[in-house]
Enzyme design. Structure first.
Site, PDB file in Angstrom:
ATOM      1  N   CYS A  78       0.820  -1.211   0.000  1.00  0.00           N
ATOM      2  CA  CYS A  78       0.000   0.000   0.000  1.00  0.00           C
ATOM      3  C   CYS A  78       0.852   1.259   0.000  1.00  0.00           C
ATOM      4  O   CYS A  78       0.655   2.151  -0.821  1.00  0.00           O
ATOM      5  CB  CYS A  78      -0.942   0.003   1.200  1.00  0.00           C
ATOM      6  SG  CYS A  78      -1.991   1.476   1.279  1.00  0.00           S
ATOM      7  N   HIS A 128     -27.321  21.192  -0.351  1.00  0.00           N
ATOM      8  CA  HIS A 128     -27.441  21.759  -1.702  1.00  0.00           C
ATOM      9  C   HIS A 128     -26.535  22.974  -1.855  1.00  0.00           C
ATOM     10  O   HIS A 128     -26.387  23.761  -0.917  1.00  0.00           O
ATOM     11  CB  HIS A 128     -28.893  22.176  -1.937  1.00  0.00           C
ATOM     12  CG  HIS A 128     -29.155  22.733  -3.301  1.00  0.00           C
ATOM     13  ND1 HIS A 128     -29.235  21.941  -4.417  1.00  0.00           N
ATOM     14  CD2 HIS A 128     -29.316  24.028  -3.719  1.00  0.00           C
ATOM     15  CE1 HIS A 128     -29.464  22.702  -5.474  1.00  0.00           C
ATOM     16  NE2 HIS A 128     -29.515  23.975  -5.070  1.00  0.00           N
ATOM     17  N   GLY A 174      -4.267  -9.574 -12.050  1.00  0.00           N
ATOM     18  CA  GLY A 174      -4.516 -10.277 -10.799  1.00  0.00           C
ATOM     19  C   GLY A 174      -3.267 -10.373  -9.938  1.00  0.00           C
ATOM     20  O   GLY A 174      -2.164 -10.031 -10.351  1.00  0.00           O
ATOM     21  N   GLU A 184     -26.412  15.102  -2.697  1.00  0.00           N
ATOM     22  CA  GLU A 184     -27.816  15.242  -2.324  1.00  0.00           C
ATOM     23  C   GLU A 184     -28.712  14.275  -3.095  1.00  0.00           C
ATOM     24  O   GLU A 184     -29.819  13.953  -2.644  1.00  0.00           O
ATOM     25  CB  GLU A 184     -28.283  16.674  -2.529  1.00  0.00           C
ATOM     26  CG  GLU A 184     -28.321  17.158  -3.967  1.00  0.00           C
ATOM     27  CD  GLU A 184     -28.750  18.619  -4.074  1.00  0.00           C
ATOM     28  OE1 GLU A 184     -29.880  18.933  -3.671  1.00  0.00           O
ATOM     29  OE2 GLU A 184     -27.932  19.433  -4.538  1.00  0.00           O
ATOM     30  N   GLU A 230      -7.413   1.687 -13.232  1.00  0.00           N
ATOM     31  CA  GLU A 230      -6.830   2.873 -12.615  1.00  0.00           C
ATOM     32  C   GLU A 230      -5.599   3.339 -13.383  1.00  0.00           C
ATOM     33  O   GLU A 230      -5.435   4.534 -13.660  1.00  0.00           O
ATOM     34  CB  GLU A 230      -6.476   2.580 -11.153  1.00  0.00           C
ATOM     35  CG  GLU A 230      -7.691   2.487 -10.247  1.00  0.00           C
ATOM     36  CD  GLU A 230      -7.364   1.996  -8.856  1.00  0.00           C
ATOM     37  OE1 GLU A 230      -8.146   2.275  -7.935  1.00  0.00           O
ATOM     38  OE2 GLU A 230      -6.324   1.321  -8.672  1.00  0.00           O
ATOM     39  N   LYS A 253      -0.078   5.287  -6.086  1.00  0.00           N
ATOM     40  CA  LYS A 253      -1.114   5.286  -7.124  1.00  0.00           C
ATOM     41  C   LYS A 253      -2.026   6.494  -6.990  1.00  0.00           C
ATOM     42  O   LYS A 253      -2.328   7.167  -7.988  1.00  0.00           O
ATOM     43  CB  LYS A 253      -1.941   4.003  -7.029  1.00  0.00           C
ATOM     44  CG  LYS A 253      -3.133   3.956  -7.980  1.00  0.00           C
ATOM     45  CD  LYS A 253      -4.104   2.871  -7.558  1.00  0.00           C
ATOM     46  CE  LYS A 253      -4.778   3.206  -6.246  1.00  0.00           C
ATOM     47  NZ  LYS A 253      -5.694   2.125  -5.783  1.00  0.00           N
ATOM     48  N   CYS A 283      -1.436   1.679  -3.003  1.00  0.00           N
ATOM     49  CA  CYS A 283      -2.458   2.713  -2.827  1.00  0.00           C
ATOM     50  C   CYS A 283      -1.903   4.132  -2.810  1.00  0.00           C
ATOM     51  O   CYS A 283      -2.425   5.021  -3.496  1.00  0.00           O
ATOM     52  CB  CYS A 283      -3.221   2.489  -1.518  1.00  0.00           C
ATOM     53  SG  CYS A 283      -3.576   0.775  -1.127  1.00  0.00           S
ATOM     54  N   ALA A 328     -13.338   2.315  -2.568  1.00  0.00           N
ATOM     55  CA  ALA A 328     -13.173   3.329  -3.603  1.00  0.00           C
ATOM     56  C   ALA A 328     -12.244   2.780  -4.674  1.00  0.00           C
ATOM     57  O   ALA A 328     -11.228   2.166  -4.370  1.00  0.00           O
ATOM     58  CB  ALA A 328     -12.594   4.612  -3.019  1.00  0.00           C
TER      59      ALA A 328
END
Length: 454
Positions: free
Chosen positions: A42, A434, A261, A439, A181, A50, A47, A340
């Site tokens: 990571c 808003h 993979g 929303e 990505e 990246k 992560c 995410a």
């Protein structure tokens, strides 16, 4: 029997480091061995770098969009070497924090490869040997590259962050989130980007409509995406890498990035010699407490191939410490994990997709697709997508899926509500903020369809 340590951790990634620090905090004698750099995939080559590259690549669109808001932006240029230098400095800083945290917790660290010699024994590549009451394997995973002629000319996510210069022509092979990505990253940086995926649609395992929405958006942004296409061979020639495809075409690029993979980092650890059978991709089978069939040996993180995400590895590590060193048996909860995916556009998702949910009960699907406000003046047609999957009878929200700017930020908050068992009525009675894209999550009043369980 007297042991050198109460816990010996093999692997200095997020899961291993958290387990070592938390166990040491209980008063246990803890050691940790890492053969590469502290921080694991990571922090070092996953992560964090990246996401920094995603940020860097997104400026090209921001410069274009600025004109619609009255800005006259001079022609911009991108310097790969400056980005890599800044990235390297940040990774070094983070690695220092990891090492500092271990030292501060009085964890003994070894910069060496560790293997298991028996159920309580560890041997280092330095020749040193130690015994431990408990051994925790947290060695993570590594990229898998198929046996294709010329594959030695390709790179993976392990090497991509350290390229001396940015390739002008790139082929990304794969259709998972890592492949998508990096296709977005290189495309945003100005490289001619091709992507091959042998399947019918990218992002297998995600909501079907999300997959199609992101695929269309990636193509619209300029990525040359070829579905149902795979690599036959790679030939290195003077003008670049000539990639022969299953459709008979030849693609000429400067770099081929395989993202097809990952497999568990268990090769040569000595687990099989102890009688522990590994899984199909080398993963270590564990029970709900992260314990292997060998009572003194545990495993957390990607090496177990459960939910391969950094925050999950950290939670597995904390549950392990609670169970073994605090006497509080704590099973790991892998249900409803928000995720995410930093494709461009970005994805945030938690819970079941539409097709998956429809197999479990009668469902209602709420959907909103719209141009976010920023895209209107920018003159962009790209639309956001938001979906709520709701159980018809209980009205419990089974899944939430967002595609668009800040999707990852939004899904963290939505994940809290869904983890708590929120119903559609809970969303409806929450006042909208808003003007925001978020929303839409609380203003979708009518289901667009009702699916009956098959």
């Amino acid at each position: 029997m007297s042991f050198d340590y109460d816990l010996f951790v093999i692997g200095g990634g997020s899961g291993g480091v958290r387990a070592a620090r938390m166990a040491a905090g209980t008063g246990a004698r803890v050691a940790l061995a890492e053969e590469f750099r502290m921080g694991g995939t990571c922090v070092i080559r996953g992560c964090v770098p990246k996401k920094l590259m995603v940020y860097a690549s997104s400026f090209s669109q921001a410069f274009e969009d600025a004109a619609g808001f009255g800005w006259d932006v001079p022609s911009a240029s991108f310097d790969w070497t400056k980005l890599i230098a800044a990235k390297d400095a940040e990774i070094t800083r983070l690695e220092g924090l990891y090492r500092g945290g271990l030292n501060g917790a009085d964890v003994t660290t070894y910069d060496a490869r560790a293997t298991l010699s028996d159920a309580h024994g560890v041997t280092l590549s330095t020749g040193e040997t130690f015994t431990a009451a408990h051994i925790l394997v947290a060695t993570g995973g590594r990229p898998f590259v198929p046996d294709v002629p010329g594959a030695e000319h390709a790179i993976t996510s392990n090497e991509v962050f350290d390229l001396p210069e940015m390739p002008k022509r790139v082929l990304v092979v794969g259709g998972g989130y890592i492949a998508c990505e990096f296709a977005g990253i290189f495309n945003g940086m100005g490289a001619k980007t091709h992507q091959f995926y042998r399947g019918a649609q990218i992002l297998r395992g995600f909501d079907g409509e999300v997959r199609g929405h992101v695929s269309d958006a990636m193509i619209a942004r300029g990525i040359d995406l070829h579905l149902g296409t795979d690599v036959v061979k790679i030939d290195k020639q003077a003008d670049g890498l000539h990639v022969s495809c299953t459709n008979g075409a030849v693609c000429v690029v400067d770099q081929v990035l395989y993202a097809t993979g990952r497999v568990a980092n268990t090769e040569g650890l000595g687990l099989e010699s102890l009688g522990l059978s590994l899984g199909r991709t080398g993963e270590i089978p564990v029970n709900e407490y992260s314990q292997t069939a060998i009572p003194s040996v545990y495993a957390v993180g990607d090496v177990t191939n459960r939910v391969n995400l950094t925050p999950v590895a950290i939670r597995e590590a904390m549950a392990f410490v609670d169970t073994v060193f605090r006497g509080i048996p704590t099973p790991v909860d892998h249900d409803l994990v928000p995720t995410a995916i930093f494709t461009q556009p970005e994805i945030g998702t938690v819970g079941m997709g539409e097709d998956e949910a429809a197999k479990t009960c009668d469902i209602q699907v709420y959907r909103a697709a719209f141009r976010p406000m920023a895209n209107i003046l920018a003159g962009r047609d790209e639309r956001m997508l938001m979906k709520l999957i709701v159980a018809k009878d209980s009205q419990k929200v089974l899944g939430c899926h967002i595609v668009g700017p800040a999707a990852g930020e939004m899904i963290q908050m939505a994940g809290i509500a869904i983890k708590m068992g929120a119903t559609k009525a809970d969303f409806d009675r929450t006042c909208a903020v808003h003007p925001t894209a978020a929303e839409e999550l609380v203003t979708m009043k009518n289901p667009i369809e009702v699916a009956q369980v098959a």
